[in-house]
Design an enzyme around this catalytic site. Sequence first.
Site, PDB file in Angstrom:
ATOM      1  N   ASP A   1      -7.322  -5.891   3.774  1.00 43.44           N
ATOM      2  CA  ASP A   1      -6.578  -4.638   3.896  1.00 43.44           C
ATOM      3  C   ASP A   1      -6.676  -4.127   5.319  1.00 43.44           C
ATOM      4  O   ASP A   1      -7.766  -3.831   5.808  1.00 43.44           O
ATOM      5  CB  ASP A   1      -7.169  -3.613   2.921  1.00 43.44           C
ATOM      6  CG  ASP A   1      -6.443  -2.281   2.960  1.00 43.44           C
ATOM      7  OD1 ASP A   1      -5.431  -2.160   3.663  1.00 43.44           O
ATOM      8  OD2 ASP A   1      -6.901  -1.353   2.262  1.00 43.44           O
ATOM      9  N   GLY A   2      -5.509  -4.031   5.978  1.00 44.33           N
ATOM     10  CA  GLY A   2      -5.472  -3.438   7.308  1.00 44.33           C
ATOM     11  C   GLY A   2      -4.771  -4.320   8.325  1.00 44.33           C
ATOM     12  O   GLY A   2      -5.241  -5.423   8.621  1.00 44.33           O
ATOM     13  N   GLY A   3      -3.632  -3.875   8.825  1.00 42.54           N
ATOM     14  CA  GLY A   3      -2.923  -4.606   9.857  1.00 42.54           C
ATOM     15  C   GLY A   3      -2.287  -5.900   9.389  1.00 42.54           C
ATOM     16  O   GLY A   3      -2.021  -6.791  10.201  1.00 42.54           O
TER      17      GLY A   3
ATOM     18  N   HIS B   1      -1.354  -1.107  -4.227  1.00 48.39           N
ATOM     19  CA  HIS B   1      -2.630  -0.670  -3.670  1.00 48.39           C
ATOM     20  C   HIS B   1      -2.569   0.832  -3.396  1.00 48.39           C
ATOM     21  O   HIS B   1      -1.655   1.306  -2.723  1.00 48.39           O
ATOM     22  CB  HIS B   1      -2.906  -1.432  -2.370  1.00 48.39           C
ATOM     23  CG  HIS B   1      -4.289  -1.258  -1.847  1.00 48.39           C
ATOM     24  ND1 HIS B   1      -5.366  -1.983  -2.319  1.00 48.39           N
ATOM     25  CD2 HIS B   1      -4.780  -0.436  -0.884  1.00 48.39           C
ATOM     26  CE1 HIS B   1      -6.448  -1.624  -1.659  1.00 48.39           C
ATOM     27  NE2 HIS B   1      -6.129  -0.685  -0.788  1.00 48.39           N
TER      28      HIS B   1
ATOM     29  N   MET C   1     -12.006   5.278  -1.242  1.00 47.37           N
ATOM     30  CA  MET C   1     -12.658   5.515   0.049  1.00 47.37           C
ATOM     31  C   MET C   1     -13.203   6.940   0.035  1.00 47.37           C
ATOM     32  O   MET C   1     -12.745   7.816   0.762  1.00 47.37           O
ATOM     33  CB  MET C   1     -11.666   5.289   1.187  1.00 47.37           C
ATOM     34  CG  MET C   1     -11.272   3.833   1.340  1.00 47.37           C
ATOM     35  SD  MET C   1     -10.237   3.527   2.782  1.00 47.37           S
ATOM     36  CE  MET C   1      -8.627   3.838   2.051  1.00 47.37           C
TER      37      MET C   1
ATOM     38  N   GLY D   1      -9.205   4.568   7.037  1.00 47.44           N
ATOM     39  CA  GLY D   1      -8.914   5.973   7.236  1.00 47.44           C
ATOM     40  C   GLY D   1      -7.482   6.270   7.584  1.00 47.44           C
ATOM     41  O   GLY D   1      -6.975   7.336   7.250  1.00 47.44           O
TER      42      GLY D   1
ATOM     43  N   HIS E   1      -8.298   1.965  -4.585  1.00 51.56           N
ATOM     44  CA  HIS E   1      -9.331   1.752  -3.568  1.00 51.56           C
ATOM     45  C   HIS E   1      -9.966   3.100  -3.231  1.00 51.56           C
ATOM     46  O   HIS E   1      -9.365   3.931  -2.551  1.00 51.56           O
ATOM     47  CB  HIS E   1      -8.660   1.116  -2.338  1.00 51.56           C
ATOM     48  CG  HIS E   1      -9.559   0.902  -1.179  1.00 51.56           C
ATOM     49  ND1 HIS E   1      -9.076   0.577   0.082  1.00 51.56           N
ATOM     50  CD2 HIS E   1     -10.904   0.929  -1.052  1.00 51.56           C
ATOM     51  CE1 HIS E   1     -10.073   0.431   0.911  1.00 51.56           C
ATOM     52  NE2 HIS E   1     -11.201   0.655   0.253  1.00 51.56           N
TER      53      HIS E   1
ATOM     54  N   SER F   1       0.834  -1.197   0.000  1.00 51.37           N
ATOM     55  CA  SER F   1       0.000   0.000   0.000  1.00 51.37           C
ATOM     56  C   SER F   1       0.869   1.247   0.000  1.00 51.37           C
ATOM     57  O   SER F   1       1.660   1.474   0.923  1.00 51.37           O
ATOM     58  CB  SER F   1      -0.911   0.018   1.230  1.00 51.37           C
ATOM     59  OG  SER F   1      -1.588   1.258   1.318  1.00 51.37           O
TER      60      SER F   1
ATOM     61  N   MET G   1      -8.506   8.751  -0.387  1.00 53.50           N
ATOM     62  CA  MET G   1      -9.322   9.203   0.744  1.00 53.50           C
ATOM     63  C   MET G   1      -9.737  10.652   0.547  1.00 53.50           C
ATOM     64  O   MET G   1      -8.939  11.480   0.094  1.00 53.50           O
ATOM     65  CB  MET G   1      -8.523   9.072   2.044  1.00 53.50           C
ATOM     66  CG  MET G   1      -7.985   7.680   2.312  1.00 53.50           C
ATOM     67  SD  MET G   1      -7.045   7.667   3.859  1.00 53.50           S
ATOM     68  CE  MET G   1      -6.526   5.942   3.893  1.00 53.50           C
TER      69      MET G   1
ATOM     70  N   MET H   1     -12.175  -5.071   4.549  1.00 51.98           N
ATOM     71  CA  MET H   1     -11.338  -4.276   5.433  1.00 51.98           C
ATOM     72  C   MET H   1     -11.147  -5.025   6.752  1.00 51.98           C
ATOM     73  O   MET H   1     -12.120  -5.493   7.355  1.00 51.98           O
ATOM     74  CB  MET H   1     -11.974  -2.912   5.697  1.00 51.98           C
ATOM     75  CG  MET H   1     -12.103  -2.022   4.473  1.00 51.98           C
ATOM     76  SD  MET H   1     -10.511  -1.645   3.689  1.00 51.98           S
ATOM     77  CE  MET H   1      -9.628  -0.824   5.029  1.00 51.98           C
TER      78      MET H   1
ATOM     79  N   SER I   1       2.853  -0.671   6.189  1.00 54.89           N
ATOM     80  CA  SER I   1       4.102  -0.540   6.934  1.00 54.89           C
ATOM     81  C   SER I   1       4.898  -1.833   6.967  1.00 54.89           C
ATOM     82  O   SER I   1       6.121  -1.808   7.125  1.00 54.89           O
ATOM     83  CB  SER I   1       3.809  -0.070   8.364  1.00 54.89           C
ATOM     84  OG  SER I   1       2.914  -0.954   9.020  1.00 54.89           O
TER      85      SER I   1
ATOM     86  N   GLY J   1      -3.354   4.418   8.134  1.00 52.36           N
ATOM     87  CA  GLY J   1      -2.456   3.283   8.101  1.00 52.36           C
ATOM     88  C   GLY J   1      -1.945   2.962   9.496  1.00 52.36           C
ATOM     89  O   GLY J   1      -2.109   3.740  10.438  1.00 52.36           O
ATOM     90  N   GLY J   2      -1.321   1.797   9.626  1.00 57.46           N
ATOM     91  CA  GLY J   2      -0.690   1.432  10.878  1.00 57.46           C
ATOM     92  C   GLY J   2      -1.613   0.931  11.963  1.00 57.46           C
ATOM     93  O   GLY J   2      -1.206   0.824  13.127  1.00 57.46           O
TER      94      GLY J   2
ATOM     95  N   ASP K   1      -4.757   3.856  -1.798  1.00 59.79           N
ATOM     96  CA  ASP K   1      -5.913   4.265  -1.003  1.00 59.79           C
ATOM     97  C   ASP K   1      -6.254   5.715  -1.309  1.00 59.79           C
ATOM     98  O   ASP K   1      -5.475   6.628  -1.003  1.00 59.79           O
ATOM     99  CB  ASP K   1      -5.619   4.105   0.486  1.00 59.79           C
ATOM    100  CG  ASP K   1      -5.579   2.654   0.912  1.00 59.79           C
ATOM    101  OD1 ASP K   1      -6.536   1.925   0.605  1.00 59.79           O
ATOM    102  OD2 ASP K   1      -4.591   2.248   1.553  1.00 59.79           O
TER     103      ASP K   1
END
Length: 223
Positions: free
Chosen positions: A174-176, A32, A67, A141, A65, A7, A36, A136, A197, A143-144, A34
Amino acid sequence: MVKIAPSLLAADFAALGAEAARAEAAGADLLHLDIMDGHFVPNISFGPQAVRAIRQHTRLPLDVHLMITRPDEYLAEFAAAGADIISVHAETCLHLSRTLQRIRELGKVPAVALNPATPLTVLEYVLDLTGLILLMTVNPGFGGQQFLPAVLPKIAALATLLKERSRAIPIEVDGGINAATARPAVQAGAGVLVAGSAVFGQADLQAAVAGLRRAAAGEGAGR
């Protein structure tokens, strides 16, 4: 084979072209992006101009993506900028099937994204129009964030649904996503891992991508 999608939200914004090229050289499968708008999610990232600029620096598929609150108004612009996959959130689309059909008419892969609390039932009548489903694994909204284990049964339920319907639609998460969470997500049914990350936060991108692949395959935590 599981696909790794770094990402760019976690990349160096002052050198996005170089970062995209580094990810490609490191063995990523797609990138990817994002998008926003500060309305649907509490953050602002980048728009079509950035996608167009990044497109000049990589041959990887661009997984865009959206958002944003009014995705239909920007589909053609992102398609022209070089997006290959365009994901829209079911939560923002008044006529989801029409939006997905429009993405397909633009020659792009239409994808549906769902927030953690959005039920799978919204996919019931759009599976024939969908080329990818993005679940998700954090609230979008920023990252991290920490991976939400409560989404694992949802991934598994979607994988079961697709098998029952004989639909070969990839599941993206997507996420973590990192070396600790990649394997559980894949075991549940994910086939595309978005990692921010865990890739761009590492000094050695090639080792980071390879480490995620090993972790996803259950071959150790990787690097």
